[in-house]
Each structure stands twice: as structure tokens, then as C-alpha cells.
Design an enzyme around this catalytic site. Structure first.
Site, PDB file in Angstrom:
ATOM      1  N   ARG A  94      87.457  -0.089  31.701  1.00  0.00           N
ATOM      2  CA  ARG A  94      87.749   1.228  32.296  1.00  0.00           C
ATOM      3  C   ARG A  94      89.232   1.624  32.189  1.00  0.00           C
ATOM      4  O   ARG A  94      89.524   2.764  31.843  1.00  0.00           O
ATOM      5  CB  ARG A  94      87.257   1.301  33.742  1.00  0.00           C
ATOM      6  N   GLY A 134      74.855   5.610  41.070  1.00  0.00           N
ATOM      7  CA  GLY A 134      75.212   4.330  40.458  1.00  0.00           C
ATOM      8  C   GLY A 134      76.492   3.844  41.106  1.00  0.00           C
ATOM      9  O   GLY A 134      76.522   2.974  41.963  1.00  0.00           O
ATOM     10  N   ARG A 135      77.588   4.505  40.728  1.00  0.00           N
ATOM     11  CA  ARG A 135      78.915   4.131  41.199  1.00  0.00           C
ATOM     12  C   ARG A 135      79.003   4.084  42.731  1.00  0.00           C
ATOM     13  O   ARG A 135      79.598   3.163  43.293  1.00  0.00           O
ATOM     14  CB  ARG A 135      79.907   5.162  40.669  1.00  0.00           C
ATOM     15  N   TYR A 155      80.173  -0.089  36.237  1.00  0.00           N
ATOM     16  CA  TYR A 155      80.690   0.080  34.873  1.00  0.00           C
ATOM     17  C   TYR A 155      81.774  -0.951  34.559  1.00  0.00           C
ATOM     18  O   TYR A 155      82.743  -0.662  33.860  1.00  0.00           O
ATOM     19  CB  TYR A 155      81.195   1.520  34.667  1.00  0.00           C
ATOM     20  N   GLY A 180      76.482  10.733  40.275  1.00  0.00           N
ATOM     21  CA  GLY A 180      77.809  11.334  40.124  1.00  0.00           C
ATOM     22  C   GLY A 180      78.708  11.297  41.330  1.00  0.00           C
ATOM     23  O   GLY A 180      79.906  11.592  41.212  1.00  0.00           O
ATOM     24  N   TYR A 216      89.464   4.923  29.931  1.00  0.00           N
ATOM     25  CA  TYR A 216      89.648   6.183  30.676  1.00  0.00           C
ATOM     26  C   TYR A 216      91.007   6.261  31.346  1.00  0.00           C
ATOM     27  O   TYR A 216      91.233   7.167  32.149  1.00  0.00           O
ATOM     28  CB  TYR A 216      88.604   6.318  31.787  1.00  0.00           C
ATOM     29  N   CYS A 262      93.499  -8.925  21.348  1.00  0.00           N
ATOM     30  CA  CYS A 262      94.470  -8.540  20.336  1.00  0.00           C
ATOM     31  C   CYS A 262      94.494  -7.025  20.118  1.00  0.00           C
ATOM     32  O   CYS A 262      94.142  -6.536  19.041  1.00  0.00           O
ATOM     33  CB  CYS A 262      94.085  -9.260  19.051  1.00  0.00           C
ATOM     34  N   GLU A 263      94.846  -6.287  21.154  1.00  0.00           N
ATOM     35  CA  GLU A 263      94.940  -4.827  21.100  1.00  0.00           C
ATOM     36  C   GLU A 263      96.048  -4.412  22.056  1.00  0.00           C
ATOM     37  O   GLU A 263      96.089  -4.915  23.194  1.00  0.00           O
ATOM     38  CB  GLU A 263      93.645  -4.158  21.626  1.00  0.00           C
ATOM     39  N   GLU A 291      70.202   9.887  41.801  1.00  0.00           N
ATOM     40  CA  GLU A 291      70.389   8.724  40.919  1.00  0.00           C
ATOM     41  C   GLU A 291      71.783   8.138  41.056  1.00  0.00           C
ATOM     42  O   GLU A 291      72.579   8.183  40.110  1.00  0.00           O
ATOM     43  CB  GLU A 291      70.172   9.157  39.463  1.00  0.00           C
TER      44      GLU A 291
HETATM   45  N1  LLP Z   1      72.125   9.784  36.183  1.00  0.00           N
HETATM   46  C1  LLP Z   1      72.478  10.098  34.916  1.00  0.00           C
HETATM   47  C2  LLP Z   1      71.580  10.910  34.112  1.00  0.00           C
HETATM   48  C3  LLP Z   1      73.688   9.629  34.394  1.00  0.00           C
HETATM   49  O1  LLP Z   1      74.035   9.952  33.153  1.00  0.00           O
HETATM   50  C4  LLP Z   1      74.533   8.823  35.192  1.00  0.00           C
HETATM   51  C5  LLP Z   1      75.785   8.292  34.664  1.00  0.00           C
HETATM   52  C6  LLP Z   1      74.117   8.518  36.505  1.00  0.00           C
HETATM   53  C7  LLP Z   1      72.910   9.028  36.964  1.00  0.00           C
HETATM   54  C8  LLP Z   1      74.943   7.680  37.434  1.00  0.00           C
HETATM   55  O2  LLP Z   1      76.170   8.267  37.676  1.00  0.00           O
HETATM   56  P1  LLP Z   1      77.124   7.700  38.837  1.00  0.00           P
HETATM   57  O3  LLP Z   1      76.408   7.918  40.150  1.00  0.00           O
HETATM   58  O4  LLP Z   1      77.340   6.269  38.589  1.00  0.00           O
HETATM   59  O5  LLP Z   1      78.343   8.515  38.704  1.00  0.00           O
HETATM   60  N2  LLP Z   1      81.275   4.503  32.308  1.00  0.00           N
HETATM   61  C9  LLP Z   1      81.772   5.607  33.117  1.00  0.00           C
HETATM   62  C10 LLP Z   1      80.660   6.323  33.839  1.00  0.00           C
HETATM   63  C11 LLP Z   1      79.562   6.847  32.939  1.00  0.00           C
HETATM   64  C12 LLP Z   1      78.450   7.514  33.692  1.00  0.00           C
HETATM   65  C13 LLP Z   1      77.304   7.849  32.806  1.00  0.00           C
HETATM   66  N3  LLP Z   1      76.189   8.451  33.477  1.00  0.00           N
HETATM   67  C14 LLP Z   1      82.840   5.063  34.051  1.00  0.00           C
HETATM   68  O6  LLP Z   1      83.148   3.868  33.989  1.00  0.00           O
HETATM   69  O7  LLP Z   1      83.409   5.804  34.829  1.00  0.00           O
END
Ligand code: LLP
Length: 401
Positions: free
Chosen positions: A298, A261-262, A357, A225, A302, A328-329, A259
């Protein structure tokens, strides 16, 4: 400096480009922030699930946070050790649970009492014991986009505190379940520390209360997050993030699992797209490019902002334009009212912050093949996924003709 023009001319557009050195620096900064505590960074594979990217983090010692058995398989293929793989998600199928138990991953992150029952039954059928953690929904507003908020009771994720407690007692009394962890993840693209701290306090208190009934957990999984800068957001520093979490864990001997990601991949990635045409509908200016919502959804989904840089010889005055793709949107846009000079056919646009993402949320809508992906390390660029051809797209259909 990455030579985007050269990459676009060699690999064509639309194209994803990832800077692996940037990813390493982000990984090291976050790992360093948790120094002095046992910690595992379990890369959230969903952010960018290309095998080479997952392998890059695995080589640095990362674990993997997975949300489908497909992602678990990717983690194994990329060399993540089984004892660093976590499987989360609200809707795991029996087959997925079975395979996760057989693969002996670190734990399954359980998100409902009903799921816990299935996990127990399947572990029993396999004559096995499954390590589990419970995803707690602490009912905290993370103050992010509603689509990526996950820690409120209104969201489908996790269970409330009372259910969590019941689930731990159930697991403790089961011969086929081993409760080892606790998990929370209140949302994504978080830029405020307070909601994270509040959630951690609530969950750490639950760990303490479980300890009084002899349920001793080992892993405190804080989810992902951590937000990044897309535009001019003020983000949380890894050190402050880690301190906020660690300060809630006084007198608890737990391994922290994070965890991200981003945070690891977003600003390491670029999406390259070429200008096809300029057009004017009355007062409205459009720049039509070869990349679209099927490549990077994205902005459409969003209303997300991505910085866009034009690489052009054009010296004409700047004006506002919508940057739109061929899909086509009407919702197919990469940016709205974005200030750009007048552009020429084949000018290059570099869409920033596209490493998380981006490709992973892509689709084949309008029978568009997905872009190639390129990874850069030092001065070397390498293709890590080839461009999809028309034949790739129809491969699973043509036998039925
Ligand atoms: N752990 C869990 C349980 C999660 O559900 C997620 C993301 C993460 C870790 C990683 O989160 P991050 O560090 O990347 O914020 N598609 C959306 C984001 C969806 C995130 C879903 N869960 C976007 O493009 O902003």
C-alpha cells in the site's frame, strides 16, 4: 493489549497479526446501524481472504462479496451459505460464470451488456436460470485516491444508467435470467458521505423507474467503501452511513446488502517487522527492515500512510527516516520521512491498519516467502497461515527442471 514482542519472538518476522475481537466489534456496529431494515453484510473477501477470517465473519452471519471464483470457493469453504454469496467483477470468464451458476449463489453482479449475454448463454446451456444484479456506474466522484475510485464513467466498473435499464429489460424477457438486485460501489476508503448519498439517490430512482415497467428488484446492494482512520482522517459513522442510504429508499421494500471490507479488517491488523540496519546516505537516514513491499504494498502503490510504532529501548533523539525493505526497488518503502528514535538491530516496528489489502496484495517478488498470519481472540493467539518456505515457492516449477 497485544504483546507484539512476544508474538514476534514466537512466530518470527515479518508477521501479520489480526485481532478477531476488533473485527467482531466492527461487524456488530455496522449491522446495528442497519437495524430495522432487512440487511445482509456481505464481507468483501478481497480485503483479507484468509479462510479463518472469512469463517470468523461467516460464523457471525455474514455473507461474502467475491471477485473471482477462487474467492467464491473460499466463501463456501469457510461456511458462508450459498444464498449470501455475491460474485462481482468486470472480467468473469465463462468457466467462472458456469461454476457460479452451478453453485446457485445469491446473484452474479453483471458489469456489462456483453457479460449479460454470456451469462444468459451459459445459463441456457446449463438449462438453468441465473439470478443477476446490474452494477450501475452513477458517475459520481467519490473523492478518494484515483486508484480506488470506481464510480466515474472514466473507471472500468459498472454500466451507465441507460445501459442498465436496457439490461434489466433484456433480463426480464429472458427465460434464463432473473433480475433480483441492483448494485453500485463508487470507491474505497470513502470519508465523505455526500457522494454516497448522491449515488444512492440515483440508483434508488432507477429502482423506482424499473418498478413502473414491472421489474421488481429485491436487493439494493450499496457495495463497500466505508473509510477508516489511518492517520487523522475524519471518517463516516456507521449510523450516518446507514441513515444516508436508508433515507433514499422511502416506500421501497428492498433488502440492503452492504459489502464492507476495509471497515471490518483494516484496523484489526498489524504488520510486524524487525530492524535489520540503520544507514545514512549523506543527509538521508534509512531504517532497513525485514518486511517489504512484497508483504505490504500500500505505501509503494498508493503512497498510503500507515502509522508505525517502534518498540525499542532506545532513548536517543528522534529524527526523520525512510523505512525501507530488502526488495530491489527504490519504491520499496513502508514509510517516508517518518520520525523515529535511533533504532538497534532487532528492534520491532509495528505497522498499524494492516488488516485490509495487506497480506492479500502480497507477492513472492524477489523470491520472498509470504509472512505467517496470526489471529488473536481473547487471550489466545493462533497461527492461521504458516510462513511460506522456499520449497513452497518453487513447488510448481521444480518438476520442469
Ligand atoms: N465491493 C466492491 C464491488 C468492491 O470493488 C470493493 C473494493 C469492496 C466491496 C470493498 O471495499 P472496502 O469496503 O474494502 O473499501 N487495494 C485498495 C482497495 C481496493 C478496493 C477494491 N474494491 C487499497 O489497499 O486501498
Amino acid at each position: 493489549m497485544i504483546n507484539f514482542k512476544e508474538l514476534a519472538s514466537e512466530y518470527k518476522t515479518p508477521l501479520y497479526v489480526y485481532d478477531l475481537d476488533y473485527m467482531s466489534a466492527q461487524y456488530n456496529a455496522l449491522k446495528e446501524a442497519f437495524k430495522g431494515r432487512k440487511s445482509i453484510l456481505a464481507y468483501a473477501v478481497k480485503a483479507n481472504s484468509n479462510l479463518s477470517i472469512v469463517k470468523h465473519f461467516a460464523d457471525m452471519g455474514s455473507g461474502a462479496d467475491c471477485v473471482s471464483i477462487g474467492e467464491v470457493r473460499r466463501a463456501f469453504l469457510a461456511g458462508v451459505p450459498s444464498y449470501k454469496i455475491i460474485f462481482s467483477g468486470v472480467g468473469k470468464s465463462d468457466d467462472e460464470i458456469k461454476e457460479a451458476i452451478q453453485k446457485d449463489i445469491l446473484y452474479i453482479n453483471v458489469e456489462s451488456e456483453a457479460e449479460l449475454g454470456r451469462v444468459e448463454l451459459i445459463a441456457k446451456e446449463l438449462n438453468s436460470t441465473c439470478r443477476i444484479s446490474v452494477r450501475v456506474n452513477p458517475n459520481i466522484d467519490p473523492k478518494t485516491h484515483p486508484y480506488i475510485s470506481t464510480g466515474l464513467h472514466d473507471n472500468k466498473f459498472g454500466v451507465d444508467l441507460n445501459s442498465a435499464k436496457r439490461m434489466y429489460i433484456f433480463a426480464k424477457n429472458s427465460a434464463h435470467l432473473d433480475p433480483v438486485g441492483i448494485h453500485f460501489h463508487i470507491g474505497s476508503q470513502l470519508t465523505e458521505l455526500e457522494p454516497i448519498r448522491e449515488a444512492a439517490i440515483i440508483v434508488a430512482d432507477l429502482v423506482r423507474s424499473l418498478s413502473t415497467i414491472n421489474i421488481e428488484l429485491k436487493f439494493f446492494d450499496i457495495g463497500g467503501g466505508l473509510g477508516v482512520q489511518y492517520n487523522n482522517e475524519v471518517t463516516i459513522k456507521p449510523y450516518d452511513y446507514a441513515q444516508a442510504i436508508l433515507s433514499t429508499l422511502t416506500a421501497l421494500d428492498l433488502t440492503v446488502i452492504c459489502e464492507p471490507g476495509r471497515f471490518l479488517t483494516a484496523n484489526a491488523g498489524y504488520f510486524l517487522t524487525k530492524v535489520l540496519y540503520e544507514k545514512q546516505n549523506g543527509q538521508k537516514r534509512f531504517v532497513v527492515v525485514d518486511g517489504a513491499m512484497n508483504d505490504l504494498i500500500r505505501p509503494s502503490l498508493y503512497n498510503a500512510y500507515h502509522k508505525i510504532e517502534a518498540i525499542t529501548e532506545s532513548k536517543s533523539a528522534e529524527s526523520k527516516a525512510d523505512i525501507v525493505g530488502p526488495v530491489c526497488e527504490s519504491g520499496d518503502f513502508l514509510a517516508k520521512n517518518y520520525t523515529l528514535p535511533k533504532l538497534e538491530h532487532n528492534d520491532l516496528l509495528v505497522v498499524h491498519s494492516a488488516g485490509a489489502y495487506g497480506f492479500g496484495m502480497g507477492s513472492n517478488y524477489n523470491t520472498r516467502g509470504r509472512s505467517a498470519e496470526i489471529a488473536i481472540k481473547g487471550n489466545t493467539a493462533k497461527m492461521i497461515r504458516s510462513r511460506e518456505s522456499f520449497e513452497d515457492l518453487i513447488a510448481l516449477e521444480k518438476d520442469f527442471l
